[in-house]
Design a protein around this motif. Sequence first.
Motif, PDB file in Angstrom:
ATOM      1  N   GLY A 307       0.810  -1.210   0.000  1.00 51.30           N
ATOM      2  CA  GLY A 307       0.000   0.000   0.000  1.00 51.30           C
ATOM      3  C   GLY A 307       0.843   1.258   0.000  1.00 51.30           C
ATOM      4  N   HIS A 308       1.950   1.237   0.738  1.00 49.21           N
ATOM      5  CA  HIS A 308       2.849   2.397   0.760  1.00 49.21           C
ATOM      6  C   HIS A 308       3.441   2.637  -0.621  1.00 49.21           C
ATOM      7  CE1 HIS A 308       5.740   5.286   2.350  1.00 49.21           C
ATOM      8  NE2 HIS A 308       6.689   4.637   1.691  1.00 49.21           N
ATOM      9  N   GLU A 309       3.851   1.567  -1.282  1.00 53.74           N
ATOM     10  CA  GLU A 309       4.403   1.695  -2.628  1.00 53.74           C
ATOM     11  C   GLU A 309       3.338   2.198  -3.597  1.00 53.74           C
ATOM     12  OE1 GLU A 309       5.278  -0.316  -6.650  1.00 53.74           O
ATOM     13  OE2 GLU A 309       3.648  -0.656  -5.251  1.00 53.74           O
ATOM     14  N   GLU A 310       2.114   1.735  -3.430  1.00 47.83           N
ATOM     15  CA  GLU A 310       1.016   2.181  -4.268  1.00 47.83           C
ATOM     16  C   GLU A 310       0.772   3.676  -4.098  1.00 47.83           C
ATOM     17  OE1 GLU A 310      -2.651   1.203  -6.638  1.00 47.83           O
ATOM     18  OE2 GLU A 310      -0.746   0.215  -6.271  1.00 47.83           O
ATOM     19  N   GLY A 311       0.838   4.149  -2.859  1.00 44.99           N
ATOM     20  CA  GLY A 311       0.635   5.569  -2.604  1.00 44.99           C
ATOM     21  C   GLY A 311       1.659   6.438  -3.303  1.00 44.99           C
ATOM     22  N   ILE A 316       2.914  10.282  -7.882  1.00 47.46           N
ATOM     23  CA  ILE A 316       3.693  10.618  -9.076  1.00 47.46           C
ATOM     24  C   ILE A 316       2.769  10.926 -10.252  1.00 47.46           C
ATOM     25  CG2 ILE A 316       5.244   9.652 -10.824  1.00 47.46           C
ATOM     26  CD1 ILE A 316       6.629   8.124  -8.561  1.00 47.46           C
ATOM     27  N   VAL A 317       1.793  10.059 -10.468  1.00 45.62           N
ATOM     28  CA  VAL A 317       0.880  10.251 -11.603  1.00 45.62           C
ATOM     29  C   VAL A 317       0.005  11.484 -11.396  1.00 45.62           C
ATOM     30  CG1 VAL A 317      -0.987   9.201 -12.937  1.00 45.62           C
ATOM     31  CG2 VAL A 317       0.881   7.777 -12.079  1.00 45.62           C
ATOM     32  N   ASP A 333      -2.087  14.852  -0.850  1.00 47.79           N
ATOM     33  CA  ASP A 333      -1.444  14.222   0.313  1.00 47.79           C
ATOM     34  C   ASP A 333      -2.303  13.107   0.894  1.00 47.79           C
ATOM     35  OD1 ASP A 333       0.697  15.962   0.085  1.00 47.79           O
ATOM     36  OD2 ASP A 333      -0.139  17.418   1.495  1.00 47.79           O
ATOM     37  N   SER A 334      -3.605  13.320   0.936  1.00 50.68           N
ATOM     38  CA  SER A 334      -4.485  12.334   1.558  1.00 50.68           C
ATOM     39  C   SER A 334      -4.749  11.138   0.648  1.00 50.68           C
ATOM     40  CB  SER A 334      -5.817  12.982   1.951  1.00 50.68           C
ATOM     41  OG  SER A 334      -6.563  13.337   0.801  1.00 50.68           O
ATOM     42  N   LEU A 335      -4.772  11.355  -0.670  1.00 51.05           N
ATOM     43  CA  LEU A 335      -5.102  10.274  -1.579  1.00 51.05           C
ATOM     44  C   LEU A 335      -4.065   9.161  -1.569  1.00 51.05           C
ATOM     45  CD1 LEU A 335      -6.564  12.047  -4.733  1.00 51.05           C
ATOM     46  CD2 LEU A 335      -7.749  10.504  -3.204  1.00 51.05           C
ATOM     47  N   THR A 336      -2.868   9.445  -1.178  1.00 51.38           N
ATOM     48  CA  THR A 336      -1.825   8.419  -1.180  1.00 51.38           C
ATOM     49  C   THR A 336      -1.956   7.461  -0.011  1.00 51.38           C
ATOM     50  OG1 THR A 336      -0.304   9.857   0.061  1.00 51.38           O
ATOM     51  CG2 THR A 336      -0.223   9.969  -2.340  1.00 51.38           C
ATOM     52  N   SER A 337      -2.879   7.725   0.909  1.00 45.60           N
ATOM     53  CA  SER A 337      -3.007   6.887   2.099  1.00 45.60           C
ATOM     54  C   SER A 337      -4.481   6.660   2.420  1.00 45.60           C
ATOM     55  CB  SER A 337      -2.317   7.552   3.296  1.00 45.60           C
ATOM     56  OG  SER A 337      -2.678   6.934   4.508  1.00 45.60           O
ATOM     57  N   LEU A 338      -4.861   5.409   2.569  1.00 47.41           N
ATOM     58  CA  LEU A 338      -6.233   5.094   2.958  1.00 47.41           C
ATOM     59  C   LEU A 338      -6.572   5.716   4.299  1.00 47.41           C
ATOM     60  CD1 LEU A 338      -8.883   3.472   2.557  1.00 47.41           C
ATOM     61  CD2 LEU A 338      -7.751   1.559   3.706  1.00 47.41           C
ATOM     62  N   LEU A 363     -16.032  11.744  -4.214  1.00 43.75           N
ATOM     63  CA  LEU A 363     -15.036  12.570  -4.888  1.00 43.75           C
ATOM     64  C   LEU A 363     -13.665  11.898  -4.857  1.00 43.75           C
ATOM     65  CD1 LEU A 363     -14.064  15.205  -6.202  1.00 43.75           C
ATOM     66  CD2 LEU A 363     -13.828  16.168  -3.887  1.00 43.75           C
ATOM     67  N   GLN A 364     -13.298  11.336  -3.711  1.00 40.51           N
ATOM     68  CA  GLN A 364     -12.014  10.654  -3.603  1.00 40.51           C
ATOM     69  C   GLN A 364     -11.925   9.479  -4.562  1.00 40.51           C
ATOM     70  OE1 GLN A 364     -12.029   9.760   0.575  1.00 40.51           O
ATOM     71  NE2 GLN A 364     -10.915  11.602   1.152  1.00 40.51           N
ATOM     72  N   ARG A 365     -13.004   8.714  -4.644  1.00 43.65           N
ATOM     73  CA  ARG A 365     -12.995   7.577  -5.561  1.00 43.65           C
ATOM     74  C   ARG A 365     -12.905   8.044  -7.013  1.00 43.65           C
ATOM     75  NH1 ARG A 365     -17.439   3.513  -2.681  1.00 43.65           N
ATOM     76  NH2 ARG A 365     -15.923   2.464  -1.343  1.00 43.65           N
ATOM     77  N   ALA A 366     -13.568   9.131  -7.336  1.00 41.81           N
ATOM     78  CA  ALA A 366     -13.479   9.665  -8.694  1.00 41.81           C
ATOM     79  C   ALA A 366     -12.062  10.139  -8.998  1.00 41.81           C
ATOM     80  CB  ALA A 366     -14.479  10.811  -8.868  1.00 41.81           C
ATOM     81  N   GLN A 367     -11.403  10.730  -8.014  1.00 39.81           N
ATOM     82  CA  GLN A 367     -10.022  11.171  -8.214  1.00 39.81           C
ATOM     83  C   GLN A 367      -9.074   9.989  -8.386  1.00 39.81           C
ATOM     84  OE1 GLN A 367      -9.850  13.533  -4.635  1.00 39.81           O
ATOM     85  NE2 GLN A 367     -10.074  15.458  -5.757  1.00 39.81           N
ATOM     86  N   LEU A 368      -9.272   8.937  -7.594  1.00 38.37           N
ATOM     87  CA  LEU A 368      -8.447   7.738  -7.751  1.00 38.37           C
ATOM     88  C   LEU A 368      -8.676   7.108  -9.124  1.00 38.37           C
ATOM     89  CD1 LEU A 368      -8.909   6.155  -4.219  1.00 38.37           C
ATOM     90  CD2 LEU A 368      -6.782   7.076  -5.155  1.00 38.37           C
TER      91      LEU A 368
END
Length: 402
Positions: A307-311, A316-317, A333-338, A363-368
Amino acid sequence: MTAPHHPPASHRRLNAGALVDTQAPVGVDGFFQPRRAAFWLFAFFLANGVFSMVSNFYLGYRVVPTAVLLATLLWTLYALPFLLFFRSLDLFEQHPPLGFAMAFAWGGFAACYLAIPLNTAVESLSSKLIGPQFTADWGPALAGPINEETLKILGVILLIMIARTQFRTILSVVVLGAMVGLGFQIVEDLLYSVNTAIQFPYTNQVIPVGLMLLVRGVITGIWSHALYTSVAAFGVGYFITRRHMPLIRRTAVAIGAFALAWFLHFFWNSPWLQNIGGDGISGMAVLSLAKGIPVLAVGYLLWKFAGHEEGSQLRIVADYYIDDDLMTPEERDSLTSLRERRKMRRHLKKTHGRKAARTLHRLQRAQLHMIRVCEENGAGIPAARAAQDITALRTDLDAATT
């Protein structure tokens, strides 16, 4: 970690304005790949598995129809919390849902279909070479890990070979493995339920299904195949995403992760600690905790690392493609961590109510989802459409917080 493809500067950031020209895809394969041998291997064994499992259940239905229908319903409902758990992690926005569905199907049909005769062969060979008592004690600890873990991880590898660029992070492969394991677990438990009902000494068809649900679902189901296969898949994910690392290191991690998954399965199936909790359901629960907690701890640590690597990859993207009007610095900042995403929702719920928190979650899910679209397609029309969805949700959020 695979770096994203860099589009021309004029297309590097995507805002909420007009649709931009379609970019060449960053690199994403579909799952229909008839020119790849892996696609046909997957399809062949899956088709055979579906035919074999359906035939088995049909034969069972002719003997214990109530048990088959009840078991199918209960184990389907049992799978839902696991899927909702994955949904709560926002994984379906970050990774291809079709791949997860195919993984579940492989585990539930192809792997189960292949494991049944192989397990029987291993136990028969063990009985002939060593003895029936040894096989009774240690047969499941040998047959299960050797055959089942190999067949399940084979499904993970085949799916990656089919759609080579769909799984770009360790977490995506770990979740793929978890879905293979979950499919295997559900169908295997369904088979156990039907077979137990057939062999049950009384005519009641409900009790054996309930017993299997209690034993294999409630007591032992949390630390089972989904965890084992996700551990093995961690090594595969490391191997395919760490291309800048030496081959020997990547291979060692892949082999080590599979060996760890094998040992966890072996430890669970072995007669070790079998007398720790005594007899009965309570004793089984104590034994399950004693064996299951170490398995859960290992899985948690590997999932946390992935999960940390995924964040890091998400950040980056997002920084490369998405403007601040779609994703503010605080949201990045928040999107990189559940944990941080949930923290923002809890704070908004306290200050503006449940509706605002739910809107923020959407909104968060749409951003992801947009991050995944950008990584797969660049700043093209699909990303621009995702941007329009984000703009609409941000308008709803503004209305909910004023």
